[in-house]
Structures are given as structure tokens and as C-alpha cells.
Design a protein around this motif. Structure first.
Motif, PDB file in Angstrom:
ATOM      1  N   PHE A 188       4.336  48.861  25.255  1.00  0.00           N
ATOM      2  CA  PHE A 188       4.805  50.249  26.216  1.00  0.00           C
ATOM      3  C   PHE A 188       6.026  50.583  25.812  1.00  0.00           C
ATOM      4  O   PHE A 188       7.204  50.999  25.075  1.00  0.00           O
ATOM      5  CB  PHE A 188       5.440  48.861  26.482  1.00  0.00           C
ATOM      6  N   VAL A 189       5.763  51.826  26.614  1.00  0.00           N
ATOM      7  CA  VAL A 189       6.691  53.026  26.760  1.00  0.00           C
ATOM      8  C   VAL A 189       7.411  53.592  27.879  1.00  0.00           C
ATOM      9  O   VAL A 189       7.290  53.205  28.501  1.00  0.00           O
ATOM     10  CB  VAL A 189       5.230  54.536  26.799  1.00  0.00           C
ATOM     11  N   LEU A 190       8.592  53.192  27.467  1.00  0.00           N
ATOM     12  CA  LEU A 190      10.042  53.135  28.668  1.00  0.00           C
ATOM     13  C   LEU A 190       9.908  54.597  28.192  1.00  0.00           C
ATOM     14  O   LEU A 190      10.465  55.438  27.815  1.00  0.00           O
ATOM     15  CB  LEU A 190      11.385  51.890  27.327  1.00  0.00           C
ATOM     16  N   HIS A 191      10.639  54.782  29.865  1.00  0.00           N
ATOM     17  CA  HIS A 191      10.920  56.038  30.697  1.00  0.00           C
ATOM     18  C   HIS A 191      11.868  56.497  31.024  1.00  0.00           C
ATOM     19  O   HIS A 191      11.987  55.300  31.927  1.00  0.00           O
ATOM     20  CB  HIS A 191       9.360  56.737  30.681  1.00  0.00           C
ATOM     21  N   THR A 192      12.938  57.105  30.578  1.00  0.00           N
ATOM     22  CA  THR A 192      13.851  57.262  31.789  1.00  0.00           C
ATOM     23  C   THR A 192      13.467  58.894  32.791  1.00  0.00           C
ATOM     24  O   THR A 192      13.727  60.159  32.016  1.00  0.00           O
ATOM     25  CB  THR A 192      15.297  57.810  31.507  1.00  0.00           C
ATOM     26  N   ILE A 220      38.760  46.539  27.879  1.00  0.00           N
ATOM     27  CA  ILE A 220      37.444  46.341  26.228  1.00  0.00           C
ATOM     28  C   ILE A 220      36.141  46.309  26.268  1.00  0.00           C
ATOM     29  O   ILE A 220      35.577  46.503  25.275  1.00  0.00           O
ATOM     30  CB  ILE A 220      38.398  44.761  25.893  1.00  0.00           C
ATOM     31  N   VAL A 221      35.166  45.966  27.562  1.00  0.00           N
ATOM     32  CA  VAL A 221      34.189  45.840  27.686  1.00  0.00           C
ATOM     33  C   VAL A 221      33.669  47.764  27.540  1.00  0.00           C
ATOM     34  O   VAL A 221      34.529  48.928  28.592  1.00  0.00           O
ATOM     35  CB  VAL A 221      33.821  45.659  29.046  1.00  0.00           C
ATOM     36  N   ASP A 222      32.613  47.754  26.712  1.00  0.00           N
ATOM     37  CA  ASP A 222      32.634  49.642  26.790  1.00  0.00           C
ATOM     38  C   ASP A 222      30.795  49.330  27.181  1.00  0.00           C
ATOM     39  O   ASP A 222      29.774  49.037  26.837  1.00  0.00           O
ATOM     40  CB  ASP A 222      32.044  49.418  25.645  1.00  0.00           C
ATOM     41  N   ASN A 223      31.330  49.040  28.870  1.00  0.00           N
ATOM     42  CA  ASN A 223      30.219  49.617  29.924  1.00  0.00           C
ATOM     43  C   ASN A 223      29.240  50.816  29.444  1.00  0.00           C
ATOM     44  O   ASN A 223      30.491  52.025  29.535  1.00  0.00           O
ATOM     45  CB  ASN A 223      30.946  48.827  31.159  1.00  0.00           C
ATOM     46  N   GLY A 224      28.075  50.385  29.945  1.00  0.00           N
ATOM     47  CA  GLY A 224      27.097  52.140  29.289  1.00  0.00           C
ATOM     48  C   GLY A 224      26.184  52.734  29.456  1.00  0.00           C
ATOM     49  O   GLY A 224      25.906  52.563  30.534  1.00  0.00           O
ATOM     50  N   PHE A 225      26.001  53.592  29.383  1.00  0.00           N
ATOM     51  CA  PHE A 225      24.638  54.457  30.197  1.00  0.00           C
ATOM     52  C   PHE A 225      23.693  54.283  28.958  1.00  0.00           C
ATOM     53  O   PHE A 225      23.420  54.531  27.436  1.00  0.00           O
ATOM     54  CB  PHE A 225      24.688  55.578  30.261  1.00  0.00           C
ATOM     55  N   LEU A 226      22.569  54.533  29.447  1.00  0.00           N
ATOM     56  CA  LEU A 226      21.123  54.600  28.671  1.00  0.00           C
ATOM     57  C   LEU A 226      20.121  55.227  29.237  1.00  0.00           C
ATOM     58  O   LEU A 226      19.743  54.934  30.146  1.00  0.00           O
ATOM     59  CB  LEU A 226      20.901  53.485  28.167  1.00  0.00           C
ATOM     60  N   GLY A 227      19.381  56.654  27.889  1.00  0.00           N
ATOM     61  CA  GLY A 227      18.097  56.834  28.809  1.00  0.00           C
ATOM     62  C   GLY A 227      17.019  56.796  27.720  1.00  0.00           C
ATOM     63  O   GLY A 227      17.491  56.739  26.697  1.00  0.00           O
ATOM     64  N   PHE A 228      15.837  56.787  28.069  1.00  0.00           N
ATOM     65  CA  PHE A 228      14.698  56.981  27.452  1.00  0.00           C
ATOM     66  C   PHE A 228      13.959  58.247  27.554  1.00  0.00           C
ATOM     67  O   PHE A 228      13.556  57.780  28.357  1.00  0.00           O
ATOM     68  CB  PHE A 228      13.864  55.261  27.607  1.00  0.00           C
ATOM     69  N   ASN A 229      13.359  58.320  26.128  1.00  0.00           N
ATOM     70  CA  ASN A 229      12.768  59.309  26.331  1.00  0.00           C
ATOM     71  C   ASN A 229      10.894  58.840  25.407  1.00  0.00           C
ATOM     72  O   ASN A 229      11.395  58.900  24.141  1.00  0.00           O
ATOM     73  CB  ASN A 229      12.809  60.966  25.025  1.00  0.00           C
ATOM     74  N   LYS A 230      10.518  58.779  26.568  1.00  0.00           N
ATOM     75  CA  LYS A 230       9.539  58.185  25.961  1.00  0.00           C
ATOM     76  C   LYS A 230       9.537  57.107  24.357  1.00  0.00           C
ATOM     77  O   LYS A 230       8.764  57.461  23.651  1.00  0.00           O
ATOM     78  CB  LYS A 230       8.174  59.178  25.290  1.00  0.00           C
TER      79      LYS A 230
END
Ligand SMILES: CCCCCCCC/C=C\CCCCCCCCCCC/C=C/C(=O)SCCNC(=O)CCNC(=O)[C@H](O)C(C)(C)COP(=O)(O)OP(=O)(O)OC[C@H]1O[C@@H](n2cnc3c(N)ncnc32)[C@H](O)[C@@H]1OP(=O)(O)O
Ligand SMILES: Cc1cc2nc3c(=O)[nH]c(=O)nc-3n(C[C@H](O)[C@H](O)[C@H](O)COP(=O)(O)OP(=O)(O)OC[C@H]3O[C@@H](n4cnc5c(N)ncnc54)[C@H](O)[C@@H]3O)c2cc1C
Length: 642
Positions: free
Chosen positions: A147-151, A218-228
Motif C-alpha cells: 500500500f502506498v500511503l500519501h498525503t 504532557i501529551v504530544d498530540n501530533g501532525f503526520l504527513g506521508f510522501n508516497k
């Protein structure tokens, strides 16, 4: 009473034993009050304790018992979260419910041993509620069986997942699965985000922290991007859904079965909310029995502020709610565990009922918990506003529950869908097909309430009155909806035009469930003294709640003005009856001072001396003259004097 609150004598005893062990382990205590720490310091402190817990947890609790884990968590790590909060609350539950046996064998033991840290990454910058419009894609590459994950654009960045930003190296990522150009909708994938040795993000991954929040810092809520970003086909969680090597899709037994991690939190968070409400009330009620201000009788000394009826009215109905939420929450967890077991063996028939119930409860309980905590803060006057009370932190954490796991309005509308379907059954003469939670919708009620008309009727007439208003509002909102559609409105437009009324029905139905859960519990109690104390609390609960929703019962004459006066009098009567037990009703939750983290709510009541000590320990007081003064204010004053 502790046994009632925590479910059994054994559980209450275990909590005490755990608290006692923690009290003997200074390495597990806050090294200084959390309000004096920066966010980085708090995260460091929490990670320090987590590593000790990983080593020593087995000596303190049974790590397979969620209730013991939760207690340990609250005592040692606290409410503000920790670097592995989502690992326990969603990552492991998602793997347990959605990964195949083979996948579980590969990942679960590593997760349980804490070789890897995971989170649940679903929400995006552009969409949280509307899962169908998430934008992250997982496109199947037949040639490589990956599977290719992409943003595709900025709004598709994952945004909010707890512990995603800095702590986790794996995540269950929800993405739209596309096979041979066909979109099969959102599905969960196991994804490695960071190198296991260096913890550096893997190539193709953009990741970070979203910044400080109202609470939970204390929680590091985050962002996340995928490049193929490529993952093996076998990383699709395949307990219920499968994709064969040739791209053949095998659909799950229920379209929403992959939403189980959300339902898990919705079911479990209710008792968490009850605990936060009871904690804030414990602080405020203890303080109110220490704080003396003014006189009721001018010839007498100043009274404890808890003697004021307004103070009792502010606090006691919420004490009743905390108990009610705890009891309703315990029932919901049992139901959830039952449905989960059934689901795992392929029976999905109870999923809709559980989803409707948890959606409504999650919304009503978080909202009322927020209200109760805020009132507890105000009930402490000025000192309630100080972080020394810790109530504002409890409020910030609790109120997050109104948003996460489904925004409250949205979840009430989910329950409303279920209620409208049930109303349709009633209208078409098929009441026998109603599920047990909505069976009352098919029962004809008396023309008027019999509250205060039948001596010794216990709580029956109250329950009937709640049923009457809930039924009437459900049928009314459903009529409005069906009526609009008959006039030619499109379903979605008609739904939107009725949504305020529909949500009112959902709230009333949920409040009825909470009242019934409280009544069921009180009826089960054998110990006379405990039963008496809880019966008083239940009296306050039913009368207070009914007064709060009285307009629904007044508008069709089900309740009369004189019955309303009776209900109001009952509220005042039970405020007075509960007063002598108020502190004990909260002390029975047996929160330790370590867990409460409140100067105002100390068990020994030694508030003033400790408030002064606390203030003196403020970092601002390390020096008499701050550099903000020497650098700016002093020169300013000097210049002005020239
Ligand atoms: C020492 C270490 C200590 C660790 C301690 C661990 C101990 C653990 C123990 C206890 C845990 C205590 C818990 C405390 C927790 C606090 C921690 C805080 C963590 C916070 C984490 C937050 C996480 C998140 O927020 S994750 C993201 C959540 N997101 C959402 O909730 C999104 C909301 N949106 C939705 O759910 C959906 O979009 C929707 C339901 C609104 C619509 O879905 P959609 O697919 O678009 O639906 P649609 O096609 O319109 O179909 C609707 C029909 O589907 C039915 N349906 C929907 N959902 C479900 C379901 N789940 N089950 C069954 N049926 C469902 C719906 O009823 C419709 O049916 P109908 O027949 O058509 O009416
Ligand atoms: C403390 C915290 C922790 C979180 N942790 C995680 C996590 O670990 N993992 C994760 O994936 N996500 C997490 N989230 C995200 C969270 O699940 C979402 O923020 C939540 O589901 C709400 O979605 P939203 O932000 O898109 O709100 P929106 O949907 O944009 O809501 C904005 C407004 O629009 C209204 N609205 C939206 N849709 C409708 C509708 N159909 N009908 C009527 N009104 C509507 C809402 O009622 C609300 O008033 C977390 C959020 C918080 C605050």
C-alpha cells in the motif's frame, strides 16, 4: 461505599494497597508541583516515571487489569496525560480488535512489552468528524503488493493524534483504501513511523507536535504527513476486512466494525469522567468545610461555607451525578466487553445498540462533568482560580472529552438516528421489535405523572416521568422529521432542520438511562447504611434532574405546577439531608493526596499554611527582583522620575 464505587470490596482494597505502595516509592512522586513545570519539564518527568513503571509495574499492580492500570496511571502519571497514553487507550485496543490472529502475534507482544510505542492516527487537519472525507490515501500497488500511503495536500495531514508528535514510533493509521482505482473507504493500517534504533522519522514521513493546548499538555498530540510511503499489504489490519495479493477485497461483517477503537474509548471514558468530576468535588467540598466566611445567624461565629444552601445546591447535585456516571459507566463497560467478544466471533448484531448508547452517554456525561467541575472551581472562590486548587487543570482535561472520540453534537445525532428508527417502529405498530433500551417508547403512559400522588412509590413514578418526556420528545422530533420529508424535503435537509429537536431527544433518552442505572444499582445494595446514603443521593438526583428538564413535562400537562413545587421542595429537603454526609460521600472515592495534586483539597484540611508554602515555592519567588524589573520596569520608572 468504596466497594460500591469501585465495583467490589476486592477492587476497593486493591486500590488502597496500590496507593499505599505508591506512597512508599518517592521515585514515583511528582518532583515538584506540576503547575510550576514547563511543558518540556512535565513531559520529561512523565517519561521518567513511565520507565520506572515499566520496570516496577508488576510489583505494584496486575498489569493485565485495566482498572488497576488506570488507578496507577492517575496516581503516578496524573490526568495531564503521558507519553504513552494513546498506546494503552487506543493503539493496543485497535490491534486487539482489528488485527488478525497472525498480525496480533507479530505486533501485540512487542506493544505489550513496550518495545514499540504506538498511537491511533485518524483525524486530519481538514476533517475529524466526517470520516468519509478523510484525505489520506492508501493505494494498493499490485506489482509490489504494497500500500502506498500519501498525503495529497495540507488538509490531509494527520492532526491531533495523541503522542504522535514525538513519542510514538508506530501508529494505526486510518486511510482511504484504493484498489484498482476503486475507493473502499477508511481502513486501519499498521504503520512504522520512526527508526527503531535512532527514533528519527523514516524517509517519506513528516511528523511533529501540534503545540500547546488548553490542557493535556504532557501529551504530544501530533501532525503526520506521508510522501508516497510504502507498507506491505499485510499491514492492513485484517481481522474483519481482507485484501488478497491479487487485490481482491473481502468486506467485513459490519460496515463500521473498524470503528471499534473509538467505541472502546467512548465506553471506558465514562468512569474516567466520573473520577474527574468526583476529584474536583472532593477538593471543593473538603475546602468548603474548612473555609469559613460570613454568618448565617449573626449571633454565631462565621460558618463553614458548606452550610450555605447555595453552596450545597452548587455541589451536591454534581456529587449525585458523579455516582450516577460511575454506575452507568460500569454497566457500559460490561456491555462493551460483551459486544466485543461477540464481534470477535462474528456476531455484530449488538453493535448498533452499543454505538447509540455510548454516543449519547459520551456526550451527556462529558458535558455535565464539565459543568460540575466548573461549578466546583467557582465554589472555591478566589483560591479555586489558583492552580493550587488544580481544579482548572482537571476541567481542561475533562472538557476535552466533549470533543475527542466524536464531537458531542455529532454523537448525539448518531443516537438520534437510532431513536428515529425506533420511533418509526412505534408508528408502524411494530413496538415488539424495539430493543430493550428503547422498549419504553412503545409503552402507553398515564395521562399525568403520579409523582407525589402515590405514597411509597419509590422511584417508579420518577422513572415513568423521565420515560414520558423522553418518549414524547423522540416522537415529536421524529414526526417533525417525517413531516418535512412528506412535504418533499430531501432526507439530509429535513434531518438538519430537525437536528436541535433530535438532539434534545437524545439527551433526554440518555438522562433516562443514567437515572435507571442509578436506580438499578441502589436496588441491588444489601448494606442498609450504604443503601440509605445512596438513596438520599438518588432522591436528590431524580428531583434535581427532573426540575432541570421540567419544561418538557409541563408543556403537555404531564406535570402540574404543584407537582413542580413538590419536586423543588424535595431538592431542598435532600440538600439538607446530604449535608452531614457530603464530605464522606466524596472521601469514599479514596483519592490520595498524591492523586488529587491539590493544595486546597488536602485530606488534612491544612489549607492556609500549605497555600503559603506553595506560593513561596513559585519559581518567581526564587529572587526578590526579577530581570523583567531590572531590564524594563525599573528603567521605565527611573526615566519617568527624571
Ligand atoms: C501506565 C499506563 C497507563 C495507561 C492506562 C491504560 C488503561 C486503559 C483503561 C481505561 C481507559 C480509560 C479511558 C480514558 C480515556 C481518556 C484518554 C483520552 C484519549 C483521547 C483520545 C482521543 C482519540 C480520538 O479522538 S480518535 C478520533 C475519534 N474520531 C471520531 O470519533 C470521529 C467521529 N465520527 C464518527 O465516528 C463517524 O464519522 C460518524 C459516526 C459521525 C459517521 O460515520 P460514517 O462512516 O460517515 O457514517 P455513515 O456512512 O453516515 O453511516 C452511519 C451509520 O453507521 C452507524 N455507525 C457509525 N459508527 C458506528 C459504530 N461505531 N458502530 C456501529 N454503527 C456505527 C450509524 O449508526 C449509522 O447507522 P444507520 O443505520 O445508517 O443509522
Ligand atoms: C484532546 C484531544 C485528543 C485527541 N486525540 C486524538 C487521537 O488520539 N487521534 C485522533 O485521530 N484524533 C484525536 N483527536 C481529534 C478528535 O477526535 C476530533 O477533534 C473530534 O472528533 C472532532 O472533530 P473535528 O475536530 O473535525 O470537529 P468538527 O467536525 O470540525 O467540529 C466543528 C463543529 O462542527 C459541528 N459539526 C461537524 N459535523 C457536523 C454534523 N455532521 N452535524 C452537525 N454538526 C456538525 C460540530 O458539532 C462542531 O460544533 C483529539 C482531539 C482532542 C481535542
Amino acid at each position: 461505599m468504596a466497594a460500591q464505587i469501585w465495583g467490589s470490596e476486592k477492587r476497593a482494597r486493591r486500590r488502597r494497597e496500590i496507593s499505599a505502595k505508591i506512597a512508599q516509592m518517592p521515585e514515583l512522586h511528582d518532583s515538584k508541583p506540576l503547575p510550576f513545570m514547563t511543558r518540556e519539564e512535565k513531559i520529561m518527568e512523565s517519561a521518567r516515571k513511565l520507565t520506572i513503571l515499566t520496570e516496577k509495574m508488576g510489583q505494584i499492580i496486575d498489569p493485565t487489569d485495566p482498572a488497576e492500570l488506570y488507578h496507577l496511571n492517575n496516581e503516578v502519571l496524573g490526568l495531564e496525560g503521558n507519553p504513552m497514553a494513546l498506546h494503552g487507550v487506543m493503539f493496543i485496543p485497535a490491534l486487539s480488535a482489528q488485527a488478525s490472529d497472525e498480525q496480533q502475534a507479530k505486533w501485540l507482544p512487542r506493544a505489550l512489552r513496550r518495545e514499540i510505542i504506538g498511537t491511533y492516527a485518524q483525524t486530519e487537519l481538514g476533517h475529524g468528524t466526517n470520516l468519509q472525507n478523510l484525505e489520506t490515501t492508501a493505494t494498493y500497488d499490485l506489482a509490489t503488493q504494497e500500500f502506498v500511503l500519501h498525503t495529497p495536500q495540507i488538509t490531509a495531514l494527520k492532526w491531533w493524534p495523541g503522542n504522535l508528535g514525538k513519542s510514538s514510533n508506530y501508529a494505526v493509521v486510518v486511510a482511504h483504501m484504493i484498489i484498482k482505482a476503486k475507493n473502499y473507504g477508511p481502513h486501519p493500517f499498521m504503520v512504522q513511523l520512526r527508526d527503531e534504533k535512532t527514533h528519527e522519522p523514516l524517509p517519506g514521513i513528516t511528523i511533529g507536535d501540534i503545540g500547546p493546548k488548553m490542557a493535556y499538555n504532557i501529551v504530544d498530540n501530533g501532525f503526520l504527513g506521508f510522501n508516497k510511503y510504502r507498507i506491505p499489504r499485510t499491514n492492513l489490519l485484517m481481522r474483519h476486512t481482507k485484501v488478497e495479493a491479487d487485490g481482491t477485497y473481502i468486506k467485513p461483517p459490519h460496515a463500521k466494525i473498524n470503528y471499534s477503537a473509538m467505541v472502546h474509548v467512548r465506553a471506558y471514558m465514562l468512569t474516567g469522567q466520573a473520577i474527574m468530576l468526583a476529584s474536583a468535588l472532593n477538593i471543593a467540598t473538603r475546602y468548603s468545610s474548612v473555609r469559613r466566611q460570613g454568618q448565617i445567624d449573626k449571633s454565631q461565629p462565621e460558618v463553614k461555607v458548606l452550610e450555605y444552601q447555595t453552596q450545597q445546591h452548587r455541589l451536591f447535585p454534581s456529587i449525585a451525578r458523579a455516582y450516577a456516571f460511575q454506575f452507568a459507566g460500569a454497566e457500559t463497560v460490561k456491555l462493551y466487553e460483551h459486544v466485543l467478544k461477540e464481534m470477535k466471533s462474528g456476531n455484530v448484531s449488538l453493535m448498533a445498540d452499543l454505538h447509540a448508547l455510548t454516543s449519547g452517554l459520551k456526550s451527556v456525561v462529558t458535558y455535565q462533568t464539565g459543568e460540575g467541575i466548573e461549578q466546583a472551581r467557582m465554589a472555591c472562590g478566589g483560591h479555586g482560580y489558583s492552580m493550587a486548587s488544580y481544579i482548572s487543570e482537571i476541567y481542561g482535561v475533562a472538557i476535552g472529552g466533549c470533543t475527542y472520540e466524536g464531537e458531542n453534537m455529532v454523537m448525539l445525532l448518531q443516537l438520534a438516528r437510532y431513536l428515529v428508527k425506533s420511533a418509526a417502529l412505534v408508528k408502524s405498530g411494530q413496538s415488539s421489535k424495539l430493543g430493550p433500551l428503547v422498549a419504553y417508547l412503545g409503552v402507553k403512559s398515564e395521562p399525568t405523572s403520579l409523582i407525589d400522588r402515590i405514597p411509597n412509590s419509590g422511584f417508579t413514578e420518577y422513572v415513568k416521568t423521565f420515560q414520558h418526556v423522553s418518549k414524547r420528545q423522540t416522537l415529536k422530533a421524529a414526526d417533525m422529521f417525517f413531516g418535512l420529508m412528506e412535504k418533499g424535503e430531501k432526507r439530509e435537509i429535513a434531518w438538519n432542520k430537525c437536528s436541535v429537536e433530535l438532539n434534545r431527544a437524545s439527551r433526554l433518552h440518555t438522562r433516562l438511562f443514567i437515572v435507571e442505572a442509578f436506580v438499578r444499582r441502589v436496588n441491588e445494595i444489601a448494606d442498609i447504611r450504604i443503601k440509605e446514603a445512596l438513596t438520599d443521593l438518588l432522591h436528590l438526583h431524580v428531583n434535581y434532574e427532573l426540575l432541570d428538564i421540567a419544561s418538557y413535562a409541563l408543556e403537555d400537562g404531564f406535570l402540574s405546577a404543584s407537582q413542580l413545587d413538590y419536586i423543588r421542595d424535595q431538592v431542598y429537603l435532600y440538600l439538607g439531608k446530604i449535608r452531614p454526609n457530603a464530605v464522606s460521600l466524596l472521601d469514599s472515592w479514596e483519592f490520595s493526596d498524591i492523586e488529587l495534586r491539590s493544595v486546597l483539597g488536602r485530606r488534612d484540611g491544612n489549607v492556609y499554611e500549605n497555600l503559603f508554602k506553595w506560593a513561596k515555592s513559585s519559581p518567581l519567588n526564587k529572587t526578590d527582583v526579577l530581570s523583567s524589573v531590572t531590564q524594563y520596569l525599573k528603567p521605565m520608572m527611573e526615566k519617568a522620575r527624571l
